[in-house]
Design an enzyme around this catalytic site. Structure first.
Site, PDB file in Angstrom:
ATOM      1  N   GLY A  83     -11.244  -3.542  -1.196  1.00 11.30           N
ATOM      2  CA  GLY A  83     -11.531  -2.143  -0.859  1.00 11.30           C
ATOM      3  C   GLY A  83     -12.855  -1.973  -0.154  1.00 11.30           C
ATOM      4  CE  LYS A  91      -6.231  -7.029   0.248  1.00 12.65           C
ATOM      5  NZ  LYS A  91      -6.392  -6.434   1.589  1.00 12.65           N
ATOM      6  NE  ARG A  96     -13.337  -2.533   3.859  1.00  8.24           N
ATOM      7  CZ  ARG A  96     -12.577  -1.466   3.653  1.00  8.24           C
ATOM      8  NH1 ARG A  96     -12.959  -0.293   4.133  1.00  8.24           N
ATOM      9  NH2 ARG A  96     -11.449  -1.561   2.964  1.00  8.24           N
ATOM     10  CE1 TYR A 111      -3.398  -2.630   0.086  1.00  8.73           C
ATOM     11  CE2 TYR A 111      -3.595  -2.379   2.456  1.00  8.73           C
ATOM     12  CZ  TYR A 111      -3.991  -2.983   1.283  1.00  8.73           C
ATOM     13  OH  TYR A 111      -4.975  -3.931   1.303  1.00  8.73           O
TER      14      TYR A 111
END
Lengths: 255, 255, 255, 255, 255
Positions: free
Chosen positions: A196, A169, A224, A138
């Site tokens: 996400g 990822k 999610r 990230y």
């Protein structure tokens, strides 16, 4: 040190559930706050892997689905340049039944060096114990203006490959063409799209996943968008159609 | 690695006495400044556990009550983002007779990463020696505006679960409903309400404890509200009625 | 791990000589700059212990007086929040003949955590080798306005007890009553008053020591008030009368 | 752990050649840039020791002259508070043939603690392998206004003694009287004057060395004043007369 | 610990391909983004060595060309004083087939000390496993105004020699005369010119290389000027003529 255990037809859908530490329970409702629910969902939804921090693995993991143990983490209460250090040893991850370790590298952070070094050590330990090493890459910190910009996502993918990740990822760039470049940059490291936050509609989400697959991704790590769904098993079935059976969004939605 | 040794009827009351390092002797009077008094109180008051730093355990602990050894700590003289590092090895805690280690994580501090990492290592060492790992999770630092806000307390609880704590010590949110969410967020990690500073009246304090229990807490870790009490043993009896025998505040006060 | 070796009649006078590193040779004159002089003084003055850094112990210590090896230290040339790290291993201290290690903790410094952690490790190593661990607790740093304020001195004493010190060296508060509280806060950790800079007169100094003893101190660690004295052996005799034989200041002065 | 190997008539002249790392090649010319030239000079000039970093020792050291391996170092490209960490292990220094390790401590630097700690560990390792530990003590950093001020040089000398150095390398204060105090402060640690930058004339340089010897120094560590000399061997002969044979500056110049 | 394996006729051309981590995929096109292409090019172009990060070595290295494993690295997303820490152990590099380790030292960076220390440890480990240690010395950080200034490049070269590098990779100064001084400063450490970004024309590039060789360089480490070339094999042939067969730029261009 193979990713095979997490794949069906060379594709994989990983159920991510490390948000409790990363975001806090605000991501949860009465049902999905319970890791037992997630463990059941992982099994019933035929996910190729489930992602837990050590605490959840110790108390809830029942070995029905291959485990990716997330070995670093942080809360989002901390401000400033992000850093997450190792909180679970590779040996302990293995004892808990993990087939892979997951580790987040905040590329671009002022503390990037700490994480690259730590991942380097963890990756070698994992390979010695025949576990895969999966890197959540990230790009973040003051230096990063837009973490889904194509060149940033491609850099993230490449960072994972160079650092020795068996899989990375990364976030979706938004379109197939630019994500292709990210996948190419990742080389033989398998690419998993990051699910996400909950997408506005299921079509939106599946269309993104379809784009990532068309660009060459191996699959996705999704949290999610599944367990915040009104019918998580149906979403799981749709994803399976789309990813494992390689169908269109329309076919998947009819699942 | 079980909390059973600290429970009666699945409930537990821990006598906290780590304030000498955390706050200094200003919390004490001529009587309770003496750890011998606390050790006697722990035994006579039939507490389920007593919390000491290593120095007190070495010089005062007599094994009548199960010991939780607090393995990190700091003074409150230091300003800035809080950090407390390990000052007692897990092995030494075990030799001193501890059945659990206690460790404070200042979630949200700029040094959170140091404490999450250290707790991660300590937790594994504790489990190897068949000791429980209890996390004091205190959200603190510039980023934390209100450390009893429901979402902050729930995040604290969840952080403990994810990090592998067998039990978490967290502050009370002020009402049953919001504390329920914190308890739920803690999952299988047992929740102990933090006693906090001396409440204005005993009714106030017991009402808070009752609220925590009604919300699902396993018990509490209490210091000042007991040993600053004019009659600590009476307070201990009241707490026992309330917590272990699961009575009402009124019944407890009549103890 | 006993302090017995440093006591006569349960009292002790330690000859401190770590000023060469802490303050530089400005504290010295042609005579006392020589550690041989100090070693002789320690023996002839019948001190209960002598405090050296490793370099002095290696080159001058002759085992006539029990040795406390100071295992951390710093120069006073450095500005900012104070920190002193370990410069002598516990094992080496033992090989040099030490019966105790000494370690300074700057409580309240922004680096307090480093020193509390290091002392924690050193204390355990010392106890394993049957050596005592003595903590010099000096509250210092921007957060500390007055390091002889009663509540600060009591906090220092308590910090030592909690951290596992067998004895603490703390500054005198200035009066018996407030120092009593510090001694009480130290519990079973023995309290040694810090001699501090040369007092205006010998009466002033002995009166302070008498006050500390009356408050319950075990003794003192004294440097400059002895070896800057015009007649160090006479001062040593006076201290012995006062401390070990528990006489009055007047009686001591007639020694 | 003896300095004997570096002495003749209890005096020693060490040929320093660590400037390549500390200052860069600007100190060098076509001849002295070559470590082979220095190795020859050390042997032909009958120096009592030669000072190399590990890279030079590996590739150029031929064991004709006792070796002091400098085990830490830094470039002068870095600004801010100085710090130099260990770059050669003591074990490796020994394998390369060293009879002593050299280590620079920037006393007064904000990073002094790192270097004092590291030297502490290195000194013990060196003594275990029967090697001497020589400390270059250079007061530096924002807190240091004048690093040849008598009280600063004396503090440097004392810091070395206290920290366990067998010998200290310090700057000359400029006059015999004040340097005497520095030598006294160093106690049984032998004092080597630091040669410093090329002096305007040879008389100037030899007069400084004579002053240091008259103040009690054991010798000097000299680099630029020898290998930047137009006739290094003649300078070496002069120094030998002055230092080892204890002659006057005039006698030395006639060498 | 010899560089011999990387040389033909005492000269060497190393194919550098660590840009994926250092610069990101922006340096790449559809062809050279693939490490397989580079591995083929290294073999077909008869390079004397190929430079990979651990991830590429694990997944693409086939042992046809000697491997230099780059054991530290960073992304260029991070701002501020540069630091790159070890991400591959020396032992693992050896298992992957490496004959040398590569390590970047940002001389002049505020974190220089971390890298000098780490390289020191790595160099010793490499030598124990009979591998060479090659240092990429890049002066960088706020203190460095011009990293190709002759005195800076010479300092870089010397830093490598002093720190124990068997070879140094440094930038070209721009002219033969000043680069000669850098080569001289490197002593017995072999000098490899850094290829740098794609030169405007092939003549420009080859002229630089010719200059470096004329100044005494052993060879070069080249990446972009080869694999960004429209005909990489032709460029490789030209370089081979120039470097290994020691021909002129004109002769090389006719290759």
């Amino acid at each position: 040190m193979s990713m095979e255990v997490f794949l069906s037809n060379k594709r994989g859908i990983l159920l991510a559930y490390d948000q409790g530490l990363e975001h806090g329970p605000t991501d949860f409702d009465e049902r999905n706050v319970d890791p037992t629910f997630i463990m059941e969902l992982a099994a019933a939804g035929r996910f190729n892997g489930v992602v837990f921090q050590k605490g959840l693995a110790e108390k809830y993991y029942d070995r029905r689905v291959p485990l990716i143990l997330k070995v670093n983490g942080k809360t989002n209460l901390v401000k400033g340049e992000p850093v997450a250090r190792q909180i679970c040893s590779v040996k302990y991850a293995s004892e808990l039944g993990a087939k892979a370790v997951g580790y987040t590298i905040y590329a671009g952070s002022a503390h990037e060096d700490i994480m690259l070094e730590e991942f380097g050590r963890i990756q070698e330990e994992a390979h010695e114990l025949k576990m895969a090493a999966i890197a959540w890459i990230y790009p973040r910190g003051e230096a990063i203006k837009n973490d889904t910009a194509p060149e940033i996502v491609a850099y993230a993918a490449r960072t994972g490959l160079e650092a020795g990740a068996d899989a990375v990822k990364i976030k979706y760039t938004g379109d197939v063409e630019s994500f292709k470049w990210a996948v190419k940059s990742a080389g033989k490291a398998k690419v998993f799209m990051s699910g996400g936050p909950k997408a506005p509609t299921e079509v939106d989400f599946l269309t993104q996943v379809r784009g990532a697959l068309d660009a060459g991704a191996t699959g996705l790590a999704v949290g999610r968008n599944v367990w915040q769904s009104s019918d998580p098993l149906r979403t799981a079935r749709a994803l399976r159609k789309l990813v494992i059976e390689n169908r269109s969004v329309d076919e998947a939605l009819r699942a």
